[in-house]
Motif scaffolding. Structure first.
Motif, PDB file in Angstrom:
ATOM      1  N   LEU A 136       1.522 -10.088  -1.468  1.00  0.00           N
ATOM      2  CA  LEU A 136       0.822  -9.090  -0.662  1.00  0.00           C
ATOM      3  C   LEU A 136      -0.010  -8.144  -1.521  1.00  0.00           C
ATOM      4  CD1 LEU A 136       0.598  -7.801   2.212  1.00  0.00           C
ATOM      5  CD2 LEU A 136       2.664  -6.505   1.652  1.00  0.00           C
ATOM      6  N   ALA A 137      -1.272  -7.958  -1.118  1.00  0.00           N
ATOM      7  CA  ALA A 137      -2.109  -6.873  -1.646  1.00  0.00           C
ATOM      8  C   ALA A 137      -2.847  -6.304  -0.446  1.00  0.00           C
ATOM      9  CB  ALA A 137      -3.077  -7.368  -2.707  1.00  0.00           C
ATOM     10  N   ALA A 138      -2.185  -5.381   0.249  1.00  0.00           N
ATOM     11  CA  ALA A 138      -2.724  -4.827   1.495  1.00  0.00           C
ATOM     12  C   ALA A 138      -2.931  -3.326   1.350  1.00  0.00           C
ATOM     13  CB  ALA A 138      -1.780  -5.108   2.665  1.00  0.00           C
ATOM     14  N   SER A 139      -3.969  -2.815   1.985  1.00  0.00           N
ATOM     15  CA  SER A 139      -4.264  -1.397   1.976  1.00  0.00           C
ATOM     16  C   SER A 139      -4.343  -0.899   0.528  1.00  0.00           C
ATOM     17  CB  SER A 139      -3.207  -0.643   2.801  1.00  0.00           C
ATOM     18  OG  SER A 139      -3.639   0.667   3.093  1.00  0.00           O
ATOM     19  N   GLY A 140      -3.488   0.041   0.128  1.00  0.00           N
ATOM     20  CA  GLY A 140      -3.528   0.511  -1.250  1.00  0.00           C
ATOM     21  C   GLY A 140      -3.281  -0.590  -2.265  1.00  0.00           C
ATOM     22  N   GLY A 141      -2.530  -1.617  -1.871  1.00  0.00           N
ATOM     23  CA  GLY A 141      -2.327  -2.756  -2.758  1.00  0.00           C
ATOM     24  C   GLY A 141      -3.632  -3.473  -3.046  1.00  0.00           C
ATOM     25  N   TYR A 142      -4.510  -3.564  -2.033  1.00  0.00           N
ATOM     26  CA  TYR A 142      -5.826  -4.167  -2.276  1.00  0.00           C
ATOM     27  C   TYR A 142      -6.718  -3.209  -3.065  1.00  0.00           C
ATOM     28  CZ  TYR A 142     -10.169  -6.656  -1.746  1.00  0.00           C
ATOM     29  OH  TYR A 142     -11.331  -7.332  -2.037  1.00  0.00           O
ATOM     30  N   TRP A 143      -6.545  -1.916  -2.856  1.00  0.00           N
ATOM     31  CA  TRP A 143      -7.267  -0.916  -3.661  1.00  0.00           C
ATOM     32  C   TRP A 143      -6.963  -1.170  -5.143  1.00  0.00           C
ATOM     33  CZ3 TRP A 143      -8.290   4.345  -1.099  1.00  0.00           C
ATOM     34  CH2 TRP A 143      -9.119   5.149  -1.889  1.00  0.00           C
ATOM     35  N   LEU A 144      -5.698  -1.395  -5.468  1.00  0.00           N
ATOM     36  CA  LEU A 144      -5.330  -1.703  -6.852  1.00  0.00           C
ATOM     37  C   LEU A 144      -5.946  -3.017  -7.309  1.00  0.00           C
ATOM     38  CD1 LEU A 144      -1.510  -0.793  -6.928  1.00  0.00           C
ATOM     39  CD2 LEU A 144      -3.448   0.626  -7.616  1.00  0.00           C
ATOM     40  N   ALA A 145      -5.933  -4.023  -6.426  1.00  0.00           N
ATOM     41  CA  ALA A 145      -6.477  -5.331  -6.802  1.00  0.00           C
ATOM     42  C   ALA A 145      -7.939  -5.233  -7.205  1.00  0.00           C
ATOM     43  CB  ALA A 145      -6.305  -6.316  -5.649  1.00  0.00           C
ATOM     44  N   CYS A 146      -8.671  -4.336  -6.574  1.00  0.00           N
ATOM     45  CA  CYS A 146     -10.096  -4.196  -6.879  1.00  0.00           C
ATOM     46  C   CYS A 146     -10.347  -3.564  -8.253  1.00  0.00           C
ATOM     47  CB  CYS A 146     -10.790  -3.383  -5.785  1.00  0.00           C
ATOM     48  SG  CYS A 146     -11.031  -4.314  -4.250  1.00  0.00           S
ATOM     49  N   GLY A 173       0.810  -1.207   0.000  1.00  0.00           N
ATOM     50  CA  GLY A 173       0.000   0.000   0.000  1.00  0.00           C
ATOM     51  C   GLY A 173       0.847   1.262   0.000  1.00  0.00           C
ATOM     52  N   GLY A 174       0.233   2.350   0.435  1.00  0.00           N
ATOM     53  CA  GLY A 174       0.907   3.645   0.417  1.00  0.00           C
ATOM     54  C   GLY A 174      -0.114   4.750   0.224  1.00  0.00           C
ATOM     55  N   SER A 175       0.125   5.616  -0.735  1.00  0.00           N
ATOM     56  CA  SER A 175      -0.733   6.780  -0.971  1.00  0.00           C
ATOM     57  C   SER A 175      -2.126   6.371  -1.434  1.00  0.00           C
ATOM     58  CB  SER A 175      -0.095   7.680  -2.035  1.00  0.00           C
ATOM     59  OG  SER A 175      -1.045   8.587  -2.556  1.00  0.00           O
ATOM     60  N   PRO A 176      -3.188   6.789  -0.720  1.00  0.00           N
ATOM     61  CA  PRO A 176      -4.539   6.494  -1.193  1.00  0.00           C
ATOM     62  C   PRO A 176      -4.875   7.228  -2.491  1.00  0.00           C
ATOM     63  CG  PRO A 176      -4.616   7.935   0.725  1.00  0.00           C
ATOM     64  CD  PRO A 176      -3.199   7.498   0.582  1.00  0.00           C
ATOM     65  N   VAL A 177      -4.311   8.407  -2.671  1.00  0.00           N
ATOM     66  CA  VAL A 177      -4.589   9.164  -3.892  1.00  0.00           C
ATOM     67  C   VAL A 177      -4.015   8.439  -5.108  1.00  0.00           C
ATOM     68  CG1 VAL A 177      -4.155  11.311  -5.138  1.00  0.00           C
ATOM     69  CG2 VAL A 177      -4.721  11.374  -2.705  1.00  0.00           C
ATOM     70  N   SER A 186      -6.514  -5.310   4.666  1.00  0.00           N
ATOM     71  CA  SER A 186      -6.113  -4.051   5.301  1.00  0.00           C
ATOM     72  C   SER A 186      -6.895  -2.870   4.725  1.00  0.00           C
ATOM     73  CB  SER A 186      -4.605  -3.816   5.155  1.00  0.00           C
ATOM     74  OG  SER A 186      -4.173  -2.747   5.983  1.00  0.00           O
ATOM     75  N   VAL A 187      -8.226  -3.016   4.696  1.00  0.00           N
ATOM     76  CA  VAL A 187      -9.082  -1.924   4.215  1.00  0.00           C
ATOM     77  C   VAL A 187      -9.233  -0.933   5.365  1.00  0.00           C
ATOM     78  CG1 VAL A 187     -11.308  -1.303   3.224  1.00  0.00           C
ATOM     79  CG2 VAL A 187     -10.256  -3.510   2.668  1.00  0.00           C
ATOM     80  N   GLY A 188      -8.281  -0.036   5.459  1.00  0.00           N
ATOM     81  CA  GLY A 188      -8.260   0.946   6.523  1.00  0.00           C
ATOM     82  C   GLY A 188      -7.311   2.076   6.191  1.00  0.00           C
ATOM     83  N   VAL A 189      -7.146   3.003   7.100  1.00  0.00           N
ATOM     84  CA  VAL A 189      -6.281   4.168   6.903  1.00  0.00           C
ATOM     85  C   VAL A 189      -5.423   4.342   8.147  1.00  0.00           C
ATOM     86  CG1 VAL A 189      -6.196   6.647   6.433  1.00  0.00           C
ATOM     87  CG2 VAL A 189      -8.045   5.264   5.463  1.00  0.00           C
ATOM     88  N   ILE A 190      -4.147   4.624   7.951  1.00  0.00           N
ATOM     89  CA  ILE A 190      -3.240   4.785   9.083  1.00  0.00           C
ATOM     90  C   ILE A 190      -2.332   5.994   8.854  1.00  0.00           C
ATOM     91  CG2 ILE A 190      -1.510   3.235   8.068  1.00  0.00           C
ATOM     92  CD1 ILE A 190      -0.811   2.324  10.911  1.00  0.00           C
ATOM     93  N   SER A 191      -2.028   6.681   9.933  1.00  0.00           N
ATOM     94  CA  SER A 191      -0.980   7.704   9.907  1.00  0.00           C
ATOM     95  C   SER A 191      -0.216   7.565  11.213  1.00  0.00           C
ATOM     96  CB  SER A 191      -1.564   9.120   9.774  1.00  0.00           C
ATOM     97  OG  SER A 191      -2.442   9.409  10.841  1.00  0.00           O
ATOM     98  N   ALA A 192       1.068   7.831  11.170  1.00  0.00           N
ATOM     99  CA  ALA A 192       1.904   7.621  12.358  1.00  0.00           C
ATOM    100  C   ALA A 192       3.013   8.659  12.396  1.00  0.00           C
ATOM    101  CB  ALA A 192       2.497   6.213  12.337  1.00  0.00           C
TER     102      ALA A 192
END
Length: 273
Positions: free
Chosen positions: A93-103, A62-66, A118-124
């Motif tokens: 792996l297709a997690a977070s943004g990676g799963y966004w791409l998979a869809c 994953g990474g940038s949602p945009v 990992s359908v969620g959003v995180i900042s740290a």
């Protein structure tokens, strides 16, 4: 050109599937996958007039949602324009943004041991106020705009700043969920509370939950779908790994490259990879 000439002449033409690799962290052009960096490859993947399908080989934490949304929408736009099916093959792996791409795919194929979701959003970040007090360091910052220094790591955390960031996260999370709902309509087999809480699953469990469609691997599924004579062409071969990517760089770019490698390694390590 040869394929088109054979087609015009009425000769047998083997089905062609172009493979677009989407590997790495999703971010800016220099620091991973981005629409700007992938645009030409995406166009090349959909260019032939006699395509049987486009396959996406995904391996991303994953990474940038945009950038995830921009890349996925571009792929969908060309798939509709060219009337070409898009088949997704998740590797590790297709997690977070990676799963966004998979869809972006019409069908998602996973290995039993793939990590999916990992359908969620995180900042740290970090806070250094305790360390500054210990060292006797004062923070001096001047702004025009009361929120300009929001979440400054060298100042005490303010509740209103945290609330604002959480509002941003909720908005982005809702956009992510809506994309999954749209692309996986009629196939999800669990409640949204379970599917959209940021959890990840093995590929086998993802199929049961409806986040993916079946188990398999790229070459076997393509032969099954299009026959043993299917032509599989990779549009963008995998990048050189490790230090091989850094050979010949000047000191500044070498330092940036090492930092990028460390960040990418950390992103994959979150999922035990």
């Amino acid at each position: 050109m040869i394929r088109r000439l054979k087609k015009i002449a009425g000769l047998s033409v083997s089905p062609l599937v172009n493979v677009l690799r989407l590997s790495g962290v999703i971010g800016t052009k220099r620091r991973g996958l981005s629409l700007e960096g992938l645009e030409q490859d995406i166009q090349r993947a959909f260019a032939p007039a006699d395509l049987a399908a486009v396959a996406l080989a995904i391996n991303s934490p994953g990474g940038s949602p945009v950038q995830s949304a921009l890349i996925a929408r571009r792929i969908r736009a060309l798939a509709v324009e060219k009337s070409v099916p898009v088949l997704v093959f998740v590797e590790d792996l297709a997690a977070s943004g990676g799963y966004w791409l998979a869809c972006a795919g019409d069908e998602i194929v996973v290995d039993g041991g793939s990590i999916v979701g990992s359908v969620g959003v995180i900042s740290a970040g970090f806070g250094f106020t305790g360390l500054m007090d210990k060292l006797g360091v004062d923070r001096r910052i001047y702004t025009a705009g009361t929120r300009k220094s929001m979440l400054d790591p060298f100042q005490a955390e303010r509740p209103e700043d945290v609330a604002h960031v959480r509002d941003l996260q909720v908005d982005i999370h809702e956009q992510f969920k809506q994309w999954v709902r749209e692309r996986r309509a009629g196939r999800l087999n669990a409640t949204e509370d379970e599917l959209f809480n940021g959890n990840v699953w093995t590929g086998r469990r993802a199929v049961e939950l409806g986040l993916a469609d079946r188990l398999g691997c790229l070459h076997s599924v393509l032969r099954e779908r299009f026959g043993d004579k299917v032509q599989v062409r990779t549009i963008n071969p995998a990048r050189r790994g490790g230090l091989g990517r850094l050979i010949g760089l000047d000191a500044g770019r070498l330092a940036d490259g090492l930092a990028d490698m460390a960040a990418e390694r950390a992103a994959f390590a979150r999922y035990g990879l």
